[in-house]
Motif scaffolding. Structure first.
Motif, PDB file in Angstrom:
ATOM      1  N   UNK A 106       0.856  -1.181   0.000  1.00 54.54           N
ATOM      2  CA  UNK A 106       0.000   0.000   0.000  1.00 54.54           C
ATOM      3  C   UNK A 106       0.889   1.226   0.000  1.00 54.54           C
ATOM      4  N   UNK A 107       0.762   2.018  -1.056  1.00 58.32           N
ATOM      5  CA  UNK A 107       1.652   3.160  -1.250  1.00 58.32           C
ATOM      6  C   UNK A 107       0.808   4.405  -1.493  1.00 58.32           C
ATOM      7  N   UNK A 108       0.607   5.221  -0.449  1.00 56.72           N
ATOM      8  CA  UNK A 108      -0.209   6.427  -0.527  1.00 56.72           C
ATOM      9  C   UNK A 108      -1.582   6.128  -1.134  1.00 56.72           C
ATOM     10  N   UNK A 109      -2.199   5.076  -0.652  1.00 58.17           N
ATOM     11  CA  UNK A 109      -3.533   4.726  -1.110  1.00 58.17           C
ATOM     12  C   UNK A 109      -3.556   3.792  -2.299  1.00 58.17           C
ATOM     13  N   UNK A 110      -2.467   3.642  -3.008  1.00 58.88           N
ATOM     14  CA  UNK A 110      -2.413   2.731  -4.154  1.00 58.88           C
ATOM     15  C   UNK A 110      -2.073   1.324  -3.657  1.00 58.88           C
ATOM     16  N   UNK A 111      -2.949   0.354  -3.976  1.00 61.20           N
ATOM     17  CA  UNK A 111      -2.742  -1.020  -3.545  1.00 61.20           C
ATOM     18  C   UNK A 111      -2.177  -1.833  -4.703  1.00 61.20           C
ATOM     19  N   UNK A 112      -0.965  -2.352  -4.508  1.00 60.10           N
ATOM     20  CA  UNK A 112      -0.287  -3.184  -5.504  1.00 60.10           C
ATOM     21  C   UNK A 112      -0.282  -4.634  -5.036  1.00 60.10           C
ATOM     22  N   UNK A 113      -0.397  -5.527  -6.017  1.00 60.17           N
ATOM     23  CA  UNK A 113      -0.356  -6.963  -5.747  1.00 60.17           C
ATOM     24  C   UNK A 113       0.891  -7.547  -6.402  1.00 60.17           C
ATOM     25  N   UNK A 114       1.613  -8.413  -5.626  1.00 56.51           N
ATOM     26  CA  UNK A 114       2.793  -9.086  -6.190  1.00 56.51           C
ATOM     27  C   UNK A 114       2.551 -10.589  -6.165  1.00 56.51           C
ATOM     28  N   UNK A 115       2.699 -11.226  -7.341  1.00 53.75           N
ATOM     29  CA  UNK A 115       2.544 -12.675  -7.467  1.00 53.75           C
ATOM     30  C   UNK A 115       3.926 -13.294  -7.620  1.00 53.75           C
ATOM     31  N   UNK A 116       4.409 -14.010  -6.597  1.00 49.09           N
ATOM     32  CA  UNK A 116       5.773 -14.558  -6.678  1.00 49.09           C
ATOM     33  C   UNK A 116       5.902 -15.665  -7.721  1.00 49.09           C
ATOM     34  N   UNK A 117       4.802 -16.324  -8.042  1.00 48.30           N
ATOM     35  CA  UNK A 117       4.875 -17.438  -9.008  1.00 48.30           C
ATOM     36  C   UNK A 117       5.303 -16.946 -10.382  1.00 48.30           C
ATOM     37  N   UNK A 118       4.860 -15.735 -10.752  1.00 49.40           N
ATOM     38  CA  UNK A 118       5.211 -15.206 -12.085  1.00 49.40           C
ATOM     39  C   UNK A 118       6.044 -13.925 -11.992  1.00 49.40           C
ATOM     40  N   UNK A 119       6.432 -13.555 -10.769  1.00 47.50           N
ATOM     41  CA  UNK A 119       7.265 -12.368 -10.557  1.00 47.50           C
ATOM     42  C   UNK A 119       6.664 -11.148 -11.266  1.00 47.50           C
TER      43      UNK A 119
END
Length: 567
Positions: free
Chosen positions: A327-340
């Motif tokens: 969570x970066x200043x209200x922006x929600x990012x998703x990281x999928x380690x399976x596909x980087x």
């Protein structure tokens, strides 16, 4: 003629009677024999009756007294009566539970006419006699075999003293004691004294304390810095690890006028236990008294991943269902380690604030906003945000946030003091129940005068709090804090830290690349392999953990995966 014969018979009878009445009485004759069967607490006294005499004997036996001549009728003298008939031959008695020291004794006879006694005899219970030791020199912790006489075969009945301290006895027979040399300040020759069955030795043997060294930490990696603490010498000592020269780098004087010597561990040493040797300038070997062997650890593995696409300024991360979120200043990012890969999920205006804390419970992230004390429940799967009961404490910055079961825990942090122009640390701690959406205050953090901000992680189902070179644990169910008395490291709040496999990983400061692992069970730390990326500084970083791997990013948008090495 008949009258003269009768007169002669009467005269002869009277003469016989007269002679019998004048015959002297015979007194009893007796003498002492050598004592026998002497032990540390008992002895057998012996005497012999030579003539019984003609007087009626009413009592006979022995009298004795410690350190002085005994006598019949003396209240300090002890008496042992022989309960058998008085006749020629030897008689004896066994004395038990005797005190240590010399005793004087006599054999005595009491008759109807008087009292008779021998000259003084002497006995002394056997003392333990230490005769030799092996080895004759060493340091604290050395196992020593003491040979001698009159020891107890029971370990608990033997006491060994050295330099005013009692040693630990591990084995014993009547002629041998095995014990551990106790701690000692400095070097030199010290006497060893023994007490067996409560009786002290009157002589001693000697042991020589040698110069020693210890080190820290017990586990280290190739190329890192080992702290050595020699009892003598400093930088001019010779240091070797597994036979390879280890270069002294610097020294630090300690409070007790001893020195900490920082030594660089050679590269390419074999993994596992290694030897360490220290010699003074004259070539004399110092004794290693460290409690644990030195062990070389493998390096953890750093792998650079897809760069973070957002602006990492004051971002923070968390994990839900094996997916990392930032969570970066209200922006929600998703990281999928399976596909980087990274994906921007949504922008939440209500979360557009740089100072936040988060705990995760049942697939939802509970986000605390420092600016207004609001608590939000974020569901990244449904991409929804719901406002919850606001935090009831005063507004603060940098609080700690943990989760246990259905409860979140939040508190501590600090507030700015405009008058003193410094931050004041807070100690209040609160529990949030996700089921009832209620807050309740729990036990305050016990340390009230910390200089630096406290950080916290969850390890072994406990909360661990770190600050000012110490750590505390917290039992969630019992609401109890415990001082762990662990001063292994000082944390800087502006470096990454995270919990992984019930260990804590942390940076020391943001001016270098040092990265450490802390084990709360052993209370030990070890320096990890250097972080290969750009410096993690300025507080602009985020971390999260997925499946025994840690991920963290820095202000340069670098993003790294870290896998601890198996030990």
């Amino acid at each position: 003629m008949r009258r003269n014969i009768q007169f002669f018979i009467l005269f002869a009878f009277c003469w016989v009677i007269s002679c019998e009445n004048k015959e002297p009485k015979l007194i009893p004759k007796f003498e002492l024999l050598e004592v026998s069967d002497t032990t540390k607490t008992s002895v057998v006294l012996n005497a012999e009756i030579i003539e019984t005499g003609s007087e009626e004997v009413t009592e006979f036996g022995f009298i004795w007294r410690m350190g002085q001549s005994p006598s019949l009728g003396d209240p300090e003298s002890r008496k042992e009566i022989i309960n058998k008939s008085f006749k020629k031959g030897p008689f004896s008695v066994q004395l038990n539970n005797l005190e240590t020291g010399p005793h004087l004794f006599q054999a005595y006879v009491i008759t109807a006419k008087g009292q008779y006694a021998t000259e003084d005899g002497f006995f002394s219970p056997l003392r333990p006699v230490p005769e030799s030791i092996s080895p004759m020199q060493g340091a604290q912790g050395t196992k020593v075999t003491l040979k001698g006489k009159n020891f107890s075969k029971f370990v608990e009945k033997n006491e060994v003293y050295l330099a005013g301290k009692q040693a630990e006895v591990t084995e014993s027979t009547e002629d041998q004691i095995v014990f551990i040399i106790p701690p000692h300040q400095g070097t030199g020759i010290e006497d060893i004294w023994v007490k067996s069955d409560g009786i002290s030795s009157s002589s001693s043997v000697q042991f020589t304390y040698l110069d020693t060294f210890t080190y820290s930490p017990n586990e280290i990696r190739n190329g890192k810095v080992l702290k050595v603490y020699p009892s003598i010498g400093q930088l001019d000592n010779v240091y070797k690890i597994n036979g390879v020269a280890a270069t002294p780098i610097s020294r630090w004087r300690l409070d007790n006028w001893k020195y900490e010597i920082r030594v660089k561990v050679p590269d390419n040493l074999p993994l596992g236990e290694v030897t360490i040797e220290v010699e003074d300038i004259d070539g004399n070997a110092l004794v290693n008294i460290n409690e644990s062997p030195l062990k070389i650890l493998p390096d953890g593995i750093y792998t650079q991943k897809q760069s973070f696409p957002g602006n990492p300024g004051w971002a923070f991360g968390f994990t839900i269902n094996d997916i990392g979120y930032v969570l970066d200043f209200g922006d929600l990012y998703e990281y999928n380690p399976a596909i980087d890969s990274w994906l921007l999920i949504h922008s939440f205006e209500d979360l557009n604030n740089s100072n936040q804390a988060v705990f995760v419970i049942e697939g939802k992230a509970y986000i605390f906003m420092e600016s207004n004390n609001k608590l939000w429940c974020l569901d990244p799967i449904e991409v929804s945000l719901k406002e919850k009961k606001s935090f009831p404490g005063i507004e603060r910055s940098g609080p700690v946030a943990l989760a246990s079961g259905n409860n979140g825990f939040l508190g501590l942090g600090r507030i700015w003091d405009d008058e003193k122009f410094v931050y004041d640390n807070l100690t209040d701690f609160w529990k949030y129940n996700t089921t009832t959406d209620t807050w309740s205050r729990v036990s305050d953090f016990p340390k009230k005068d910390l200089e630096n901000k406290v950080i916290a992680v969850k390890l072994n189902n406990k909360g661990y709090f770190f600050g000012d070179d110490n750590s505390w644990s917290y039992e969630f169910n019992n609401d109890l804090f415990y001082d762990e008395n662990s001063s292994a490291f000082a944390l800087d709040e502006y470096v990454p830290f995270f919990a992984l496999n019930d260990k804590m990983y942390y940076g020391v400061d943001y001016y270098n690349y040092a990265f450490f692992e802390y084990d709360p069970i052993k209370k030990t730390y070890s320096e990890e392999a250097d972080f290969p990326g750009l410096k993690l500084k300025g507080g602009n970083f985020f971390t999260f953990v997925i499946n025994d791997k840690a991920y963290f990013g820095n202000e340069q948008r670098e993003f790294w995966e870290f896998i601890p090495a198996l030990k």
